[in-house]
Scaffold this active site. Sequence first.
Site, PDB file in Angstrom:
ATOM      1  N   GLU A   1     -11.459 -11.522  -3.240  1.00  0.00           N
ATOM      2  CA  GLU A   1     -10.471 -10.348  -2.928  1.00  0.00           C
ATOM      3  C   GLU A   1     -10.888  -8.988  -3.886  1.00  0.00           C
ATOM      4  OE1 GLU A   1      -7.449 -11.508  -6.628  1.00  0.00           O
ATOM      5  OE2 GLU A   1      -7.564  -9.489  -7.365  1.00  0.00           O
TER       6      GLU A   1
ATOM      7  N   SER B   1     -10.887 -11.316 -10.823  1.00  0.00           N
ATOM      8  CA  SER B   1     -10.216 -12.153 -10.874  1.00  0.00           C
ATOM      9  C   SER B   1     -11.153 -11.872  -9.014  1.00  0.00           C
ATOM     10  CB  SER B   1      -9.481 -12.961  -9.825  1.00  0.00           C
ATOM     11  OG  SER B   1      -8.329 -13.123 -10.728  1.00  0.00           O
TER      12      SER B   1
ATOM     13  N   ARG C   1      -1.876 -10.070  -2.063  1.00  0.00           N
ATOM     14  CA  ARG C   1      -3.321  -9.095  -2.454  1.00  0.00           C
ATOM     15  C   ARG C   1      -3.868  -8.615  -1.984  1.00  0.00           C
ATOM     16  NH1 ARG C   1      -1.765 -10.515  -6.547  1.00  0.00           N
ATOM     17  NH2 ARG C   1      -2.580 -11.702  -7.787  1.00  0.00           N
TER      18      ARG C   1
HETATM   19  C1  LIG Z   1     -10.058  -7.715 -15.684  1.00  0.00           C
HETATM   20  C2  LIG Z   1      -9.417  -7.851 -14.754  1.00  0.00           C
HETATM   21  C3  LIG Z   1      -8.474  -8.342 -14.443  1.00  0.00           C
HETATM   22  C4  LIG Z   1      -7.642  -7.927 -13.142  1.00  0.00           C
HETATM   23  N1  LIG Z   1      -5.975  -8.512 -13.145  1.00  0.00           N
HETATM   24  C5  LIG Z   1      -5.570  -8.137 -11.717  1.00  0.00           C
HETATM   25  C6  LIG Z   1      -4.238  -8.939 -11.587  1.00  0.00           C
HETATM   26  O1  LIG Z   1      -3.623 -10.242 -12.620  1.00  0.00           O
HETATM   27  N2  LIG Z   1      -3.287  -9.081 -10.556  1.00  0.00           N
HETATM   28  C7  LIG Z   1      -4.671  -7.831  -9.900  1.00  0.00           C
HETATM   29  O2  LIG Z   1      -3.931  -7.765  -8.730  1.00  0.00           O
HETATM   30  N3  LIG Z   1      -5.479  -7.515  -9.652  1.00  0.00           N
HETATM   31  C8  LIG Z   1      -6.264  -7.810 -10.813  1.00  0.00           C
HETATM   32  N4  LIG Z   1      -7.400  -6.797 -11.192  1.00  0.00           N
HETATM   33  C9  LIG Z   1      -7.846  -5.879 -10.536  1.00  0.00           C
HETATM   34  C10 LIG Z   1      -7.478  -4.599 -10.297  1.00  0.00           C
HETATM   35  O3  LIG Z   1      -6.725  -4.250 -11.662  1.00  0.00           O
HETATM   36  C11 LIG Z   1      -6.517  -4.235  -9.771  1.00  0.00           C
HETATM   37  O4  LIG Z   1      -7.579  -4.070  -8.295  1.00  0.00           O
HETATM   38  C12 LIG Z   1      -6.495  -2.425  -8.932  1.00  0.00           C
HETATM   39  O5  LIG Z   1      -4.766  -2.219  -8.347  1.00  0.00           O
HETATM   40  C13 LIG Z   1      -7.495  -1.889  -8.832  1.00  0.00           C
HETATM   41  O6  LIG Z   1      -7.301  -0.593  -9.298  1.00  0.00           O
HETATM   42  P1  LIG Z   1      -7.936   0.447  -9.179  1.00  0.00           P
HETATM   43  O7  LIG Z   1      -7.788   2.237  -9.195  1.00  0.00           O
HETATM   44  O8  LIG Z   1      -9.134   0.267 -10.484  1.00  0.00           O
HETATM   45  O9  LIG Z   1      -8.674   0.391  -7.102  1.00  0.00           O
HETATM   46  P2  LIG Z   1     -10.278   0.710  -7.988  1.00  0.00           P
HETATM   47  O10 LIG Z   1     -11.011   0.041  -8.065  1.00  0.00           O
HETATM   48  O11 LIG Z   1     -10.977   1.805  -7.321  1.00  0.00           O
HETATM   49  O12 LIG Z   1      -9.394   0.466  -5.669  1.00  0.00           O
HETATM   50  C14 LIG Z   1      -9.653  -0.968  -5.310  1.00  0.00           C
HETATM   51  C15 LIG Z   1      -8.941  -0.358  -3.507  1.00  0.00           C
HETATM   52  O13 LIG Z   1      -8.017   1.198  -3.514  1.00  0.00           O
HETATM   53  C16 LIG Z   1      -8.082   2.044  -2.594  1.00  0.00           C
HETATM   54  N5  LIG Z   1      -7.727   3.017  -3.502  1.00  0.00           N
HETATM   55  C17 LIG Z   1      -8.351   3.408  -4.873  1.00  0.00           C
HETATM   56  N6  LIG Z   1      -7.187   4.155  -5.206  1.00  0.00           N
HETATM   57  C18 LIG Z   1      -6.339   4.711  -4.538  1.00  0.00           C
HETATM   58  C19 LIG Z   1      -5.122   6.133  -3.982  1.00  0.00           C
HETATM   59  N7  LIG Z   1      -4.968   6.335  -4.065  1.00  0.00           N
HETATM   60  N8  LIG Z   1      -4.592   6.074  -1.931  1.00  0.00           N
HETATM   61  C20 LIG Z   1      -5.470   4.787  -0.906  1.00  0.00           C
HETATM   62  N9  LIG Z   1      -6.233   4.193  -1.457  1.00  0.00           N
HETATM   63  C21 LIG Z   1      -6.580   4.045  -3.301  1.00  0.00           C
HETATM   64  C22 LIG Z   1     -10.004   1.720  -3.291  1.00  0.00           C
HETATM   65  O14 LIG Z   1     -10.169   3.225  -1.654  1.00  0.00           O
HETATM   66  C23 LIG Z   1     -10.071   0.728  -2.988  1.00  0.00           C
HETATM   67  O15 LIG Z   1     -10.171  -0.275  -1.611  1.00  0.00           O
HETATM   68  C24 LIG Z   1      -8.128  -6.870 -12.159  1.00  0.00           C
HETATM   69  C25 LIG Z   1      -9.368  -6.583 -12.189  1.00  0.00           C
HETATM   70  C26 LIG Z   1      -9.298  -6.471 -13.746  1.00  0.00           C
HETATM   71  C27 LIG Z   1     -11.987  -5.507 -13.776  1.00  0.00           C
END
Ligand SMILES: Cc1cc2nc3c(=O)[nH]c(=O)nc-3n(C[C@H](O)[C@H](O)[C@H](O)COP(=O)(O)OP(=O)(O)OC[C@H]3O[C@@H](n4cnc5c(N)ncnc54)[C@H](O)[C@@H]3O)c2cc1C
Length: 343
Positions: A337, A241, A166
Amino acid sequence: MSNPEYFVEQLCHISNTMSLPCRGERVFVLRSEADLPALSEAVASRERVHLIGSASNLVLPPVLEGFTVLVRNRGVSLVQESGGVRYVDVSAGEVWHDWVVHALGKGWNGLENLALIPGTVGAAPVQNIGAYGVEVERFIDSIRVWDLQRAQMKTLARQSCGFQYRDSIFKRDENSHLLIVSVRFALPVDWQPVLKYPDLVHFEHARTQGEAISAQEVFDAVVDIRRRKLPDPSVIPNSGSFFKNPVVSEHRYEDLRRSHPDLVSFRLDSGDYKLAAGWMIDQCGWKGHAVGPVMVHERQALVLTNTGGATQADVLDVARLISGDVKARFGVSLEIEPVCWDC
Ligand SMILES: Cc1cc2nc3c(=O)[nH]c(=O)nc-3n(C[C@H](O)[C@H](O)[C@H](O)COP(=O)(O)OP(=O)(O)OC[C@H]3O[C@@H](n4cnc5c(N)ncnc54)[C@H](O)[C@@H]3O)c2cc1C
């Protein structure tokens, strides 16, 4: 700023899977790589830039000060197949699960254990998303990033991304000016399923009996398990999580096992142990418990949900109470996380 239509209104609402109230002071929607120079021009004199995919891993404050970029560029292209590897470029704004489905449909296997993780492709490397025994770094060849300060594109090889559990270099403050534009995936032509995780181990038994397991079967199983275990954020707002599973040495693990014989854990290849934070939270009596508008999910103690009207402060207050209880009972510190800005 050469094209004012890139801006949406000031203080516009930023939707997020936790449904926290949040307004971005200045928001730029990045729809294409061609917009990148204009973006750098716009942010050049500003100190704070928040990069957002779909805000599924963010605990957002009521006002996000400074500049916010919503990454929405799209595109998938097969680059080449060589040495038993398929190289595919995927734009950062693609929806992660859609990409997994697309790849599977083309017979580009490997990503099936990571099905149904919310978010965008560009955010996947940031916390090195992982599930069911697989982390995304395994399939990353390189990442193209736009340096917002220098207004330059550069390509980072997987080895320079500092991937860990992570974690990656993209989480460091000093790299907050690096916008991930696209990810080059390296998918093996000769696919082998990863079935070591307890929820999938029945497939491994079937395989040892000579049964062939397809990537589609693994995908279907993962989707089914996730739908049963995790609340859908569009129905029950959450950010997945809320705590990382703490990793401890074998020595520390043996100590803990003596006082907590039922301790739920997963042995890592390194010999360390990953402890199930959800189990520890449950043992402290938090599962299904609510404090104001923040509730610990009744089926999954790792997930904090917003039952209506919660703010960033409400969520963090409950997180502090939970980690305090876990520390007192197990002597283990929990780490949050999701990314928390202006906490
Ligand atoms: C129901 C649920 C289940 C989940 N299950 C998992 C799981 O099983 N495993 C897991 O690892 N995660 C899980 N997550 C967490 C999440 O899905 C991941 O972290 C995902 O990659 C976040 O994507 P996002 O586009 O929403 O990022 P955001 O929430 O928009 O951003 C997250 C981080 O990434 C950065 N970021 C976003 N886009 C970019 C870019 N293009 N360039 C540089 N930085 C960027 C942001 O600045 C921030 O620091 C879960 C979340 C939810 C709500």
